[in-house]
Design an enzyme around this catalytic site. Structure first.
Site, PDB file in Angstrom:
ATOM      1  CB  SER A 455      12.624  19.877 -22.580  1.00 60.17           C
ATOM      2  OG  SER A 455      14.025  19.935 -22.612  1.00 60.17           O
ATOM      3  N   PRO A 456      13.119  19.031 -25.728  1.00 60.44           N
ATOM      4  CG  PRO A 456      15.291  19.027 -26.549  1.00 60.44           C
ATOM      5  CD  PRO A 456      14.310  19.865 -25.799  1.00 60.44           C
ATOM      6  CD  GLN A 533      18.026  18.411 -29.091  1.00 58.94           C
ATOM      7  OE1 GLN A 533      17.559  17.268 -29.069  1.00 58.94           O
ATOM      8  NE2 GLN A 533      18.535  18.993 -28.027  1.00 58.94           N
ATOM      9  CE1 TYR A 617      22.919  10.364 -27.788  1.00 56.87           C
ATOM     10  CE2 TYR A 617      22.079  12.418 -26.879  1.00 56.87           C
ATOM     11  CZ  TYR A 617      22.009  11.038 -26.999  1.00 56.87           C
ATOM     12  OH  TYR A 617      21.049  10.329 -26.337  1.00 56.87           O
ATOM     13  NE  ARG A 665      18.742  20.661 -24.094  1.00 53.75           N
ATOM     14  CZ  ARG A 665      17.766  20.078 -23.392  1.00 53.75           C
ATOM     15  NH1 ARG A 665      17.779  18.779 -23.162  1.00 53.75           N
ATOM     16  NH2 ARG A 665      16.752  20.774 -22.936  1.00 53.75           N
ATOM     17  NE  ARG A 759      12.418  14.167 -15.781  1.00 56.79           N
ATOM     18  CZ  ARG A 759      13.220  14.102 -14.739  1.00 56.79           C
ATOM     19  NH1 ARG A 759      13.479  12.951 -14.172  1.00 56.79           N
ATOM     20  NH2 ARG A 759      13.783  15.202 -14.244  1.00 56.79           N
TER      21      ARG A 759
HETATM   22  C1  LIG Z   1      12.039  10.554 -22.593  1.00 59.30           C
HETATM   23  C2  LIG Z   1      13.068  11.623 -22.668  1.00 59.30           C
HETATM   24  C3  LIG Z   1      13.733  11.849 -23.865  1.00 59.30           C
HETATM   25  C4  LIG Z   1      14.687  12.853 -23.978  1.00 59.30           C
HETATM   26  N1  LIG Z   1      15.251  13.132 -25.191  1.00 59.30           N
HETATM   27  C5  LIG Z   1      16.033  14.229 -25.353  1.00 59.30           C
HETATM   28  C6  LIG Z   1      16.440  14.654 -26.631  1.00 59.30           C
HETATM   29  O1  LIG Z   1      16.070  14.111 -27.648  1.00 59.30           O
HETATM   30  N2  LIG Z   1      17.260  15.730 -26.712  1.00 59.30           N
HETATM   31  C7  LIG Z   1      17.673  16.390 -25.596  1.00 59.30           C
HETATM   32  O2  LIG Z   1      18.432  17.355 -25.709  1.00 59.30           O
HETATM   33  N3  LIG Z   1      17.259  16.034 -24.373  1.00 59.30           N
HETATM   34  C8  LIG Z   1      16.435  14.982 -24.224  1.00 59.30           C
HETATM   35  N4  LIG Z   1      15.953  14.643 -22.985  1.00 59.30           N
HETATM   36  C9  LIG Z   1      16.308  15.485 -21.842  1.00 59.30           C
HETATM   37  C10 LIG Z   1      15.200  16.520 -21.593  1.00 59.30           C
HETATM   38  O3  LIG Z   1      15.057  17.409 -22.679  1.00 59.30           O
HETATM   39  C11 LIG Z   1      15.472  17.330 -20.313  1.00 59.30           C
HETATM   40  O4  LIG Z   1      16.670  18.038 -20.497  1.00 59.30           O
HETATM   41  C12 LIG Z   1      15.556  16.452 -19.083  1.00 59.30           C
HETATM   42  O5  LIG Z   1      14.532  15.468 -19.079  1.00 59.30           O
HETATM   43  C13 LIG Z   1      15.419  17.286 -17.802  1.00 59.30           C
HETATM   44  O6  LIG Z   1      14.218  17.985 -17.775  1.00 59.30           O
HETATM   45  P1  LIG Z   1      12.962  17.524 -16.836  1.00 59.30           P
HETATM   46  O7  LIG Z   1      13.477  17.457 -15.436  1.00 59.30           O
HETATM   47  O8  LIG Z   1      11.939  18.619 -17.025  1.00 59.30           O
HETATM   48  O9  LIG Z   1      12.498  16.199 -17.326  1.00 59.30           O
HETATM   49  C14 LIG Z   1      15.018  13.616 -22.855  1.00 59.30           C
HETATM   50  C15 LIG Z   1      14.376  13.369 -21.646  1.00 59.30           C
HETATM   51  C16 LIG Z   1      13.398  12.410 -21.541  1.00 59.30           C
HETATM   52  C17 LIG Z   1      12.687  12.210 -20.231  1.00 59.30           C
END
Ligand SMILES: Cc1cc2nc3c(=O)[nH]c(=O)nc-3n(C[C@H](O)[C@H](O)[C@H](O)COP(=O)(O)O)c2cc1C
Ligand SMILES: Cc1cc2nc3c(=O)[nH]c(=O)nc-3n(C[C@H](O)[C@H](O)[C@H](O)COP(=O)(O)OP(=O)(O)OC[C@H]3O[C@@H](n4cnc5c(N)ncnc54)[C@H](O)[C@@H]3O)c2cc1C
Length: 808
Positions: A455-456, A533, A617, A665, A759
């Site tokens: 994921s981004p 993204q 955003y 997204r 994560r």
């Molecule tokens: C450090 C960090 C940075 C993130 N940056 C972005 C981002 O740039 N773009 C985005 O769409 N989501 C971003 N997210 C959200 C994640 O892509 C994801 O949707 C969210 O962490 C839930 O997934 P997880 O439970 O597997 O961590 C970020 C999450 C984390 C932890």
């Protein structure tokens, strides 16, 4: 102690006999309005586990029940002319009448006073009782009387159901689904004695109304159901025991829960038990189990704390504390299962083929996972996996590449009928099947080797927006870690579009070349795909990295830049920078910036482009009514709020190579009253689908600082599921997906097409390779340089599972 149980259902009778068994000196009576052998209802089911629990507390009752129950293991689905059966589910079915008679007889044997044909008006009728058990069922008069103390929360659900019986014997637990001109009906059928089965018929309220069933008396309803399920009943009749009811015998399920379970009325302690305090939908057949287990827990507390009157307050407090946890867990599972049956007509019945429909139905409570299904019925699951590997990949390919096409439809291959895709991988998975997580996925000209996406994740580690060595190592490591695709963090189309000064950009050639270097390494050294993204921070720009200054989302102390947004509203009410509302010139400029970035992204060689319309955003802020307060043609209704994001999407889509996919997204839920809801999200998805989006990446929240999200395992997957199956567009599920088992379940059930993992990938770049090893799947390719680690990791996990540690 003097104990009076008001209501002689399973809860009242079982508690009475357990207490009498605990201390013969207790004076225990049960007051029941019905006659001894006169009771409503057909059969009830509970699990083998409940029987074990009962055996521990009263062997006599358990033995007698065991002699009378029907035990079965299989669940059978009859759907669209197909019959699919899977085993290992372990149920016990018994006539409600039989169960009550056994409990009544045991009560008599233990000297419990059974007072039948007596209506208890109130707990106050028994002033000399130390303890009054309000086991008076779902419409509990006692609960209603003390509603201000017990604080019941009662929700009436939209489906209608009728509880019927039949002399046709169904060996497995059977589900029938029939489509009418007004919608789908389902029947839940289970045998409960040698010659009788319960036959519950259910449908959504609008379908029920459209058939005029609100005006049908019980006999007419029976006739309707007999006709509807005639092909299955083959001449057998349905029976009702609700002839005494006036009007329709179709009811709505009511979910009951209470904040407080007990009280003191001035004379006696009063405690709610069974359906009086909590109900669980019949979709997981646990109402009787809960009632019996309440009785067991209260008895256990008396046993542990002393069965005398002075201990009652402590016993009741502990009873609620302990039971409330189990009850909420079961109610949550029952809720999921209930919702599945409420929406299956519009979301799954027409959309899914029988194999996947069966899988979705079996996992409806979200308590049963992929590996759990394997334990229950390995052969069935492997057959499903083979079907999925062959059919799933093909179906999604056709669907994903055509924006106008609906979900996969049509004739299904029989399970186990086809050849596996994935060749070597399949052979290594014990020559049987391929985990759905490891099936390839094709959309437009891009094939991902599996269903896992990194994921981004913003890293805030660029200078002047140029990705450098850090990004090469970060993304490169994850691309080597086994995921099908790595999505680079939100990358901004202009300097003032950044969240922080450390965010990457794609507005000049230096940035393009920085990305190109990374893309080339990923393509050269790995078989993963790489996506960009693109996103504009809007009102959430010009802030610190999480580890700087006042932290994430807080304005920069120095070097700020002016912000633009749909409306002049800061993200943080306390000290956030107020953005300027965009005018049409700004809109043109930002749209063109996105297009320039898309062209640079194509030149850099990215395989996939995701447009970031989530998390508050800029584009997300246009979509949400919480952040878009405009009164021009870009604000107001959802269609108007979508206008600008769709304009940007269309412009980017045109600039982006046609053979490369674009996902969007979105925040499918703002988690704030008045914000975007999952129902809106379906509309949003439809709009992007019509504009040519290939996939919707279903995130949520971060639009308002006042959000109140409900986190939990796979908590955003229901959004991906709903959007996929209602809007008919492929989806990416994301959020607290942390094991192969989760991914396999989500993909198999058709809840999403890809799973994005964030994560866990920060903690472990080789998350996919590790998860493959955990489930013993050796068919996944490791980087050739790492091969020795592969066999070691597999051997270690094999050993952990207690299996011989053979060679991977
Ligand atoms: C450090 C960090 C940075 C993130 N940056 C972005 C981002 O740039 N773009 C985005 O769409 N989501 C971003 N997210 C959200 C994640 O892509 C994801 O949707 C969210 O962490 C839930 O997934 P997880 O439970 O597997 O961590 C970020 C999450 C984390 C932890
Ligand atoms: C269609 C349907 C299918 C179901 N299927 C299942 C299933 O498969 N498995 C399962 O476990 N559960 C099932 N249930 C739920 C199950 O029936 C209940 O959860 C369970 O019976 C609860 O037990 P109880 O003792 O709390 O209440 P009840 O069984 O409702 O007993 C309450 C008793 O109190 C009596 N009463 C009420 N008020 C008074 C009064 N004022 N004075 C005297 N007596 C009074 C009533 O006559 C009744 O006998 C189903 C329910 C429905 C509606």
């Amino acid at each position: 102690m003097k104990i009076v149980c008001i209501g002689g259902g399973p809860a009242g009778l079982y508690f009475a006999l357990l207490m009498k068994q605990l201390g013969a000196h207790h004076d225990v009576s049960v007051v029941e309005r019905n006659k001894p052998y006169d009771t409503f209802g057909w059969g009830v089911v509970f699990s083998d586990a409940t029987m074990d629990n009962m055996r521990e507390w009263d062997r006599d009752t358990a033995d007698t029940i065991e002699q009378s129950f029907a035990h079965w293991d299989d669940i059978e689905l009859q759907f669209k002319g197909r019959t699919i059966r899977s085993g290992g589910h372990g149920f016990v079915g018994i006539g409600r009448k039989k169960l009550l008679n056994i409990l009544q007889a045991r009560c008599e044997a233990l000297d419990v006073k059974l007072v039948f044909e007596t209506e208890a008006d109130s707990d106050a009728d028994y002033p000399d009782a130390d303890l009054v058990i309000a086991s008076d069922g779902i419409n509990s008069r006692i609960r209603t009387k003390y509603a201000s103390v017990f604080k019941p929360d009662i929700v009436t659900r939209p489906n209608r159901f009728i509880w019927l019986g039949t002399k046709k014997v169904y060996e497995p637990f059977t589900f029938l689904f029939e489509k009418t001109e007004h919608g789908w009906f389902q029947a839940h059928i289970y045998q409960f004695d040698a010659s009788t089965s319960t036959f519950i018929v259910e449908c959504p309220e609008p379908v029920w109304l459209a058939h005029g069933l609100d005006k049908a008396d019980p006999d007419q309803s029976v006739a309707f159901c007999e006709k509807l399920f005639a092909a299955n009943l083959q001449g057998e009749r349905l029976m009702t025991n609700a002839r005494h009811l006036r009007g329709s015998a179709w009811i709505n399920f009511q979910r009951v829960k209470c904040e407080q379970w007990s009280m003191f009325n001035g004379h006696s302690h009063v405690v709610l038990m069974g359906d009086a305090v909590h109900t669980a939908h019949f979709a997981i057949g646990s109402g009787t189990k809960l009632a019996l287990e309440d009785a067991i827990e209260l008895t256990r507390q008396f046993k542990e704390q002393g069965d005398s009157a002075e201990n009652i307050p402590a016993v009741l407090a502990r009873y609620q504390t302990l039971r409330a946890v189990d009850v909420i867990r079961l109610q949550n599972a029952a809720w999921n299962a209930m919702e599945w049956f409420e929406v299956c007509g519009e979301r799954y019945c027409d959309q899914l083929e029988p194999e996947q429909f069966m899988y979705s139905m079996l996992t409806r409570s979200q308590r049963i996972s992929h590996e759990n299904l394997r334990l229950r019925d390995k052969a069935w699951l492997e057959g499903f996996e083979r079907w999925f590997a062959e059919r799933g990949g093909a179906a999604t390919a056709a669907w994903g590449s055509s924006a106008a096409a609906g979900p996969p439809q049509g004739g299904a291959a029989p399970p186990g009928g086809g050849e596996d895709r994935g060749g070597a991988a399949t052979a290594a998975w014990g020559s049987t099947s391929l985990p759905p997580m490891f099936t390839p996925y094709t959309v437009r000209g891009v094939t991902l080797k599996n269903r896992v996406v990194v994921s981004p994740m913003a890293q805030y580690s660029c200078s002047d927006g140029v990705p450098g060595d850090y990004h090469l190592v970060h993304l490169g490591a994850r691309a080597m870690g086994g995921a099908g695709m790595v999505v680079a963090e939100m990358t901004c189309p202009s300097a003032d579009a950044r969240i922080t000064p450390g965010c990457p950009g794609l507005w000049n050639a230096a940035q393009r070349d920085g990305w190109k270097r990374i893309v080339e390494v990923v393509h050269r050294e790995t078989d993963a795909k790489i996506a960009i993204q693109l996103g504009h921070a809007g009102a959430k720009g010009s802030t610190n990295a999480p580890w700087q200054g006042a932290g994430a989302d807080r304005p920069l102390a120095a070097g700020t830049w002016p912000l633009i947004a749909p409306s002049p509203q800061p993200y943080l009410a306390d000290g956030g920078q107020v953005p300027r509302a965009m005018n049409r010139t700004d809109m043109d400029r930002v749209r063109d910036d996105f297009v320039r970035s898309a062209r640079f992204a194509a030149e850099a060689g990215f395989d996939w482009l995701e447009l970031h319309c989530a998390h508050g955003y800029l584009l997300s802020a246009f979509i949400s009514p919480l952040t878009n307060r405009r009164s021009d043609e870009y604000g107001g209704t959802l269609a108007k709020r979508l206008r600008y994001p769709l304009e940007v999407f269309a412009a980017v889509r045109q600039a982006w190579p046609q053979d490369k996919p674009m996902s969007v997204r979105i925040s499918a839920h703002d988690w704030v009253e008045g914000g975007i809801t999952p129902t809106d999200a379906v509309q949003i998805a439809r709009a992007f689908k019509a504009a040519g989006a290939d996939m919707i990446d279903c995130s949520s929240g971060q639009v308002s600082a006042g959000q109140k999200p409900i986190y939990g395992r796979m908590y955003q997957t229901p959004f991906a599921d709903r959007i996929r199956n209602e809007a008919g567009i492929a989806t990416i599920a994301v959020g607290a997906i942390s094991e192969a088992d989760h991914v396999n379940s989500i993909i198999s059930a058709g809840r999403a097409d890809l799973c994005a993992i964030a994560r866990p990938h920060l903690a472990n770049p080789a998350w996919t390779l590790t998860e493959a090893a955990k489930i013993g799947f050796t068919g996944v390719a490791w980087p050739k340089q790492y091969e020795t680690a592969k066999s070691q990791m597999h051997a270690n996990f094999q050993r952990e599972r207690g299996l011989p540690s053979g060679k991977a």
